[in-house]
Design an enzyme around this catalytic site. Structure first.
Site, PDB file in Angstrom:
ATOM      1  N   HIS A 102      -6.835   0.434  -3.142  1.00 58.43           N
ATOM      2  CA  HIS A 102      -6.984  -0.361  -1.914  1.00 58.43           C
ATOM      3  C   HIS A 102      -8.314   0.030  -1.262  1.00 58.43           C
ATOM      4  O   HIS A 102      -8.409   1.060  -0.598  1.00 58.43           O
ATOM      5  CB  HIS A 102      -5.817  -0.057  -0.978  1.00 58.43           C
ATOM      6  CG  HIS A 102      -5.709  -0.972   0.206  1.00 58.43           C
ATOM      7  ND1 HIS A 102      -6.637  -1.966   0.473  1.00 58.43           N
ATOM      8  CD2 HIS A 102      -4.775  -1.072   1.183  1.00 58.43           C
ATOM      9  CE1 HIS A 102      -6.258  -2.614   1.573  1.00 58.43           C
ATOM     10  NE2 HIS A 102      -5.140  -2.085   2.020  1.00 58.43           N
ATOM     11  N   TYR A 110      -9.522   0.426   5.277  1.00 60.46           N
ATOM     12  CA  TYR A 110      -8.914   1.728   4.976  1.00 60.46           C
ATOM     13  C   TYR A 110      -9.978   2.667   4.386  1.00 60.46           C
ATOM     14  O   TYR A 110     -11.141   2.286   4.257  1.00 60.46           O
ATOM     15  CB  TYR A 110      -7.664   1.530   4.107  1.00 60.46           C
ATOM     16  CG  TYR A 110      -6.611   0.803   4.917  1.00 60.46           C
ATOM     17  CD1 TYR A 110      -5.870   1.494   5.875  1.00 60.46           C
ATOM     18  CD2 TYR A 110      -6.444  -0.575   4.825  1.00 60.46           C
ATOM     19  CE1 TYR A 110      -4.958   0.829   6.696  1.00 60.46           C
ATOM     20  CE2 TYR A 110      -5.539  -1.248   5.637  1.00 60.46           C
ATOM     21  CZ  TYR A 110      -4.802  -0.538   6.574  1.00 60.46           C
ATOM     22  OH  TYR A 110      -3.919  -1.190   7.398  1.00 60.46           O
ATOM     23  N   GLY A 161      -5.419 -17.264   1.814  1.00 64.07           N
ATOM     24  CA  GLY A 161      -5.185 -18.602   2.342  1.00 64.07           C
ATOM     25  C   GLY A 161      -4.986 -19.689   1.306  1.00 64.07           C
ATOM     26  O   GLY A 161      -5.060 -20.869   1.636  1.00 64.07           O
ATOM     27  N   ALA A 188       0.846  -1.193   0.000  1.00 63.07           N
ATOM     28  CA  ALA A 188       0.000   0.000   0.000  1.00 63.07           C
ATOM     29  C   ALA A 188       0.884   1.246   0.000  1.00 63.07           C
ATOM     30  O   ALA A 188       1.822   1.350   0.790  1.00 63.07           O
ATOM     31  CB  ALA A 188      -0.897  -0.005   1.235  1.00 63.07           C
TER      32      ALA A 188
HETATM   33  C1  LIG Z   1       2.887  -8.548   5.976  1.00 66.30           C
HETATM   34  C2  LIG Z   1       1.578  -8.289   5.305  1.00 66.30           C
HETATM   35  C3  LIG Z   1       1.258  -7.008   4.885  1.00 66.30           C
HETATM   36  C4  LIG Z   1       0.064  -6.750   4.213  1.00 66.30           C
HETATM   37  N1  LIG Z   1      -0.179  -5.498   3.708  1.00 66.30           N
HETATM   38  C5  LIG Z   1      -1.226  -5.310   2.861  1.00 66.30           C
HETATM   39  C6  LIG Z   1      -1.350  -4.098   2.119  1.00 66.30           C
HETATM   40  O1  LIG Z   1      -0.512  -3.197   2.182  1.00 66.30           O
HETATM   41  N2  LIG Z   1      -2.435  -3.980   1.302  1.00 66.30           N
HETATM   42  C7  LIG Z   1      -3.378  -4.973   1.182  1.00 66.30           C
HETATM   43  O2  LIG Z   1      -4.346  -4.825   0.430  1.00 66.30           O
HETATM   44  N3  LIG Z   1      -3.248  -6.130   1.858  1.00 66.30           N
HETATM   45  C8  LIG Z   1      -2.186  -6.321   2.656  1.00 66.30           C
HETATM   46  N4  LIG Z   1      -2.023  -7.546   3.260  1.00 66.30           N
HETATM   47  C9  LIG Z   1      -2.974  -8.640   2.988  1.00 66.30           C
HETATM   48  C10 LIG Z   1      -2.494  -9.478   1.803  1.00 66.30           C
HETATM   49  O3  LIG Z   1      -2.469  -8.726   0.594  1.00 66.30           O
HETATM   50  C11 LIG Z   1      -3.412 -10.692   1.614  1.00 66.30           C
HETATM   51  O4  LIG Z   1      -4.708 -10.229   1.340  1.00 66.30           O
HETATM   52  C12 LIG Z   1      -3.429 -11.594   2.843  1.00 66.30           C
HETATM   53  O5  LIG Z   1      -2.095 -11.841   3.294  1.00 66.30           O
HETATM   54  C13 LIG Z   1      -4.111 -12.930   2.546  1.00 66.30           C
HETATM   55  O6  LIG Z   1      -3.414 -13.631   1.546  1.00 66.30           O
HETATM   56  P1  LIG Z   1      -2.475 -14.898   1.890  1.00 66.30           P
HETATM   57  O7  LIG Z   1      -3.323 -15.829   2.694  1.00 66.30           O
HETATM   58  O8  LIG Z   1      -2.041 -15.459   0.581  1.00 66.30           O
HETATM   59  O9  LIG Z   1      -1.299 -14.371   2.701  1.00 66.30           O
HETATM   60  C14 LIG Z   1      -0.855  -7.809   3.982  1.00 66.30           C
HETATM   61  C15 LIG Z   1      -0.541  -9.098   4.450  1.00 66.30           C
HETATM   62  C16 LIG Z   1       0.647  -9.346   5.082  1.00 66.30           C
HETATM   63  C17 LIG Z   1       0.980 -10.752   5.513  1.00 66.30           C
END
Ligand SMILES: Cc1cc2nc3c(=O)[nH]c(=O)nc-3n(C[C@H](O)[C@H](O)[C@H](O)COP(=O)(O)O)c2cc1C
Length: 368
Positions: A175, A180, A297, A57
């Site tokens: 986003h 947010y 996930g 972001a």
């Molecule tokens: C360290 C971290 C930072 C994240 N920062 C953002 C972000 O800046 N913007 C956003 O839309 N989602 C953010 N997320 C959410 C991820 O984009 C994603 O939706 C979430 O991790 C679920 O996906 P996954 O299960 O593959 O990890 C963040 C997730 C993690 C782990």
């Protein structure tokens, strides 16, 4: 037979090397001026094997700032630093969108040079606390935005989109997820306005639809996407009828020339909120003919299964890409994965847990 997730594909007019998207992840390693550090160039370049990277972001203005050490794209220095990232990704054959963000009330004055956060209404986040240099603090009551403030913020998204193109990004993601500012306009728990931006579902959707339109005006058709999280209630995203809100929003977004809708699945059990959709992909994807990136996930098998059943066209991975810079290669070889280190995930730091996750030694893996 090649996995579908590893097939070449397109988003808009962009050719992508596979159907794997790196989800946006805030890593809080920018300096106090919101300029990303040099390690970010390496970090994103290492992950350019993703068909598409969505950046962390990025703050559209100083007012947009929420968490400390998050990067911006409103000063010349910030734009120039992003140019190095986009160059590195392009040199490695990848594509990258900028995720534009305004934190709204998910912020604290201690992280904003003493300025209170702004939001659709003067309603603080309850239960959760904000990270500040003086420890965890209760969220403050934000200042309610005037209509002219709102119009200015939409113009700030537009300026940020112009800067993102200047910095070499291939497109923009708004986003609108995870509580947010755009999400705050949608939900009853953060929006009690009585003007054109509050009240009815149509009015609560207006901010997102107007902002998307401005962004598309800058980047052109099929170069802008949006991230939505209908069933994630973090940051107090509560509503009496989330299905109606997102049903309306997604149907209206379908009328715009969008590149994609990035739709998060529910991340936590919703036992106490039975009116929240348990499977947003099932509930909402049929309302749009836009490309869907599903998120939340997924692993190698579940992602391939979703694509094989044509439930989405792309799958994004957050923590798996964080810990595995060469995730597509590991999927191809069905190789073991590095596990993400929670301690270094969010709160800044150096290369530890950022650029030092090892790539697979393909040669020795193939011979074992
Ligand atoms: C360290 C971290 C930072 C994240 N920062 C953002 C972000 O800046 N913007 C956003 O839309 N989602 C953010 N997320 C959410 C991820 O984009 C994603 O939706 C979430 O991790 C679920 O996906 P996954 O299960 O593959 O990890 C963040 C997730 C993690 C782990």
């Amino acid at each position: 037979m090649q996995m579908k997730i590893l097939e070449k594909s397109t988003i808009g007019d962009l050719e992508l090397t596979n159907r794997m998207v790196m989800a946006p992840m805030t890593r809080s390693r920018a300096d106090e001026n919101g300029v990303i550090n040099k390690l970010a160039v390496l970090y994103y370049g290492q992950r350019a094997g993703a068909g598409l990277i969505i950046s962390e972001a990025i703050n559209i203005s100083e007012q947009a700032l929420g968490m400390p050490n998050t990067p911006g794209i409103y000063s010349r220095q910030q734009v120039n630093s992003w140019k190095e990232v986009t160059d590195a990704v392009h040199r490695a054959g990848g594509k990258i969108f900028a995720q534009l963000n305004h934190a709204g009330r998910v912020a604290h004055s201690l992280n904003r040079k003493g300025h209170l956060p702004v939001a659709p209404s003067a309603l603080a986040i309850e239960v959760q606390e904000a990270y500040t240099p003086r420890g965890q603090k209760a969220y403050e009551v934000p200042l309610a935005l005037s209509v002219s403030d709102i119009k200015q913020i939409i113009q700030d998204y537009k300026s940020a989109a112009i800067n993102a193109l200047d910095a070499g990004f291939d497109g923009i993601e708004l986003h609108a997820a995870l509580g947010y500012l755009p999400n705050q306009f949608l939900m009853e728990s953060s929006n009690r306005r009585t003007d054109d931006y509050g009240g009815s579902i149509e009015n609560r959707s207006r901010f997102i639809l107007e902002t998307m339109k401005e962004i598309i005006g800058v980047v052109g058709p099929a170069r802008a996407g949006i991230k939505l999280s209908p069933s994630v209630v973090v940051n107090n995203m509560l509503d009496s009828n989330p299905s109606a809100v997102y049903g309306h929003l997604i149907s209206k977004l379908n009328e715009q020339p969008l590149a994609y809708i990035h739709l998060m699945q529910a991340l936590f059990p919703l036992d106490e909120l039975p009116h929240y959709p348990k499977n947003p992909l099932e509930s909402f994807a049929h309302l749009t003919d836009k490309t869907i990136i599903t998120n939340g996930g997924y692993n190698r098998e579940s992602a391939e299964d979703i694509l094989q059943h044509n439930k989405a066209q792309f799958v994004s991975f957050g923590s798996l890409f964080l810990a595995n810079p060469d995730l597509p290669t590991r999927f191809e070889l069905n190789a073991p994965l590095n596990q993400p280190d929670r301690a270094t995930m969010y709160i800044g730091g150096d290369e530890k847990g950022y650029t030092d996750y090892p790539g697979l030694d393909v040669q020795s893996f193939k011979t074992t």
